[in-house]
Design a protein around this motif. Structure first.
Motif, PDB file in Angstrom:
ATOM      1  N   ASP A  47       0.859  -1.185   0.000  1.00 48.57           N
ATOM      2  CA  ASP A  47       0.000   0.000   0.000  1.00 48.57           C
ATOM      3  C   ASP A  47       0.892   1.231   0.000  1.00 48.57           C
ATOM      4  O   ASP A  47       1.904   1.297   0.683  1.00 48.57           O
ATOM      5  CB  ASP A  47      -0.960   0.008   1.201  1.00 48.57           C
ATOM      6  N   THR A 106      -6.615   4.055  -6.958  1.00 49.82           N
ATOM      7  CA  THR A 106      -7.248   3.797  -5.668  1.00 49.82           C
ATOM      8  C   THR A 106      -6.466   2.773  -4.878  1.00 49.82           C
ATOM      9  O   THR A 106      -5.774   1.931  -5.444  1.00 49.82           O
ATOM     10  CB  THR A 106      -8.686   3.295  -5.843  1.00 49.82           C
ATOM     11  N   ASN A 155      -8.089   0.829  -2.742  1.00 46.04           N
ATOM     12  CA  ASN A 155      -9.059  -0.187  -2.362  1.00 46.04           C
ATOM     13  C   ASN A 155      -9.262  -1.260  -3.424  1.00 46.04           C
ATOM     14  O   ASN A 155      -9.851  -2.297  -3.152  1.00 46.04           O
ATOM     15  CB  ASN A 155     -10.411   0.471  -2.032  1.00 46.04           C
ATOM     16  N   GLU A 156      -8.811  -0.993  -4.658  1.00 46.47           N
ATOM     17  CA  GLU A 156      -9.001  -1.960  -5.737  1.00 46.47           C
ATOM     18  C   GLU A 156      -7.665  -2.602  -6.106  1.00 46.47           C
ATOM     19  O   GLU A 156      -6.634  -1.932  -6.189  1.00 46.47           O
ATOM     20  CB  GLU A 156      -9.600  -1.270  -6.959  1.00 46.47           C
TER      21      GLU A 156
END
Length: 435
Positions: free
Chosen positions: A234, A396, A398-399
């Motif tokens: 991340d 993003t 989140n994907e």
């Protein structure tokens, strides 16, 4: 306090034994330690920085007092932060290596510093061995086992994969690790018989001889048993100090190669034209036998391997035929022990038409995507292991990015420890993109 993946490691044992006897504890003198494995290397290596007082041995430093002249045995046992966290030792990093050379020696008042370059026993023994044997219709994996036995190397039978093809050759007094890569390239696995290409490499767990096709097949078909670790990246590096998350976190990564079209064409990844001369018949292989296009191969992730119209080898006009031309001379009858019916032996010892084209294609394709990763120190991981990586999309967090995420083979791994920090650096490869 719970351990974090990048904390310093504990040196349980760092001992060096002189060739004339005498063992010195180096734990307090090690300033840094870095260990290397590579699926393209039959030996493991390490680099160790040492800082000691100048009067360790009867008024002398270790370098002169032991003395260190090369070939000394070094015992290493390191406990990583992951092992501390789990309060068990599932991946104990313990091995014995030997001093190959010493560099950057400096002597100051009451202090000496130097770097030990370490190598596994097999790397040194290999330099004293030569293959004098003649091998007649021996499976390639049997020949590799014979090499390892000559070197007195440690290996498990299940880690030496069988080949379906045999080979005839004479060692010609070459060293085992000089011949091994040549034979590995000729090996055809039981899984995927249209795809030659093996690797012979060493890890702290021993020697391995495995085909590219089998490694990929196991990763896909036996994912739960084969995948050693799942890592997540991340961009915000959230949870950097979270003990639970830190062990599965990718701290940095980059794509160093992603499908070099022209390089693949030059190496013959998509097509080769093989011409061999028979010195007995004075004939060349026929054109219809000589063109090779790779057949179906196991894909690491997506099964799609699109070739652009411009690079499609089937569009090459005659007589060019292929991207790469390979030529050679057949070995005919030179391994026959007797002459039958007063006639010279005419049998071709090794027909290169099949496996040479296959291995060129397979070796080139497995390096389609090459990435480098930095993770917390994980001594359970070894070269040749399969890991799963998850990367987010650019837009993003989140994907999941399906193109970059998926399974990878560890080509190279380096474990590094210095002071209060430690980590593992990986170079990972695969032949297709996508999950």
């Amino acid at each position: 306090m719970a351990a974090v993946a990048t904390q310093g490691s504990t040196y349980e044992v760092i001992e060096i034994t002189g060739r004339a006897g005498g063992t010195i504890d180096l734990r307090l003198g090690v300033s840094s330690f870095q260990y290397f494995e590579d699926i393209m290397s039959p030996v493991v290596t390490a680099v160790m920085g040492v800082v000691t007082s100048g009067d360790t041995i009867e008024g002398q430093g270790i370098y002169s007092g032991l003395p260190i002249v090369g070939g000394e045995k070094v015992r290493i046992h390191i406990t990583s932060p992951m092992e501390k966290q789990r309060e068990e030792s599932p991946g104990v990093f313990e091995l014995t290596m030997y001093v190959n050379r010493v560099s950057d020696y400096k002597l100051e008042k009451q202090r000496e510093t130097f770097i030990l370059h370490l190598v596994s026993k097999e790397g040194i023994v290999n330099m004293n061995k030569r293959i004098l044997k003649k091998y007649k219709q021996k499976r390639i994996d049997e020949v590799i086992k014979d090499f390892l036995d000559i070197l007195e190397a440690d290996y498990e039978d299940e880690n030496i994969e069988k080949t379906v093809n045999s080979i005839n050759f004479i060692g010609n007094m070459r060293k085992p690790f000089t011949l091994a890569p040549m034979l590995a390239a000729r090996g055809i696995p039981e899984v995927g018989k249209n795809s030659a290409g093996f690797f012979l490499w060493q890890t702290r767990k021993g020697m391995f001889f495995k085909s590219i096709e089998k490694m990929i097949f196991d990763a896909k078909e036996n994912k739960e048993d084969t995948v050693k670790m799942e890592y997540i990246y991340d961009r915000g590096n959230e949870g950097l100090d979270d003990p639970e998350k830190s062990f599965s976190k990718i701290y940095s990564y980059g794509i160093s190669n992603n499908k070099d079209v022209m390089a693949g064409m030059r190496t013959g990844e998509n097509s080769t034209y093989r011409i061999y001369f028979n010195p007995h018949t004075f004939e060349f292989t026929r054109p219809e036998q000589s063109v090779f296009y790779p057949k179906e191969q196991e894909g690491m992730n997506s099964d799609e391997k699109p070739i652009s119209e411009e690079a499609d080898p089937t569009q090459i006009p005659k007589p060019e035929m292929a991207n790469r031309i390979i030529s050679g001379i057949y070995s005919v009858g030179c391994l026959e022990e007797t002459i039958k019916d007063n006639e010279a032996a005419t049998e071709v010892n090794n027909d290169n038409l099949s496996d040479v084209g296959q291995s060129i294609s397979r070796y080139a394709s497995i390096f389609t995507q090459v990435a480098t990763l930095t993770v917390g120190l994980n001594t359970e991981l070894c070269a040749g292991d399969i890991i799963s990586c998850t990367f987010p999309k650019v837009s993003t967090e989140n994907e999941v990015d399906p193109a970059q995420s998926g399974l990878y083979i560890i080509k190279e791994i380096s474990h590094f420890s210095q002071g209060n920090r430690s980590y593992s650096a990986l170079k990972v490869i695969r032949d297709t993109s996508g999950e």
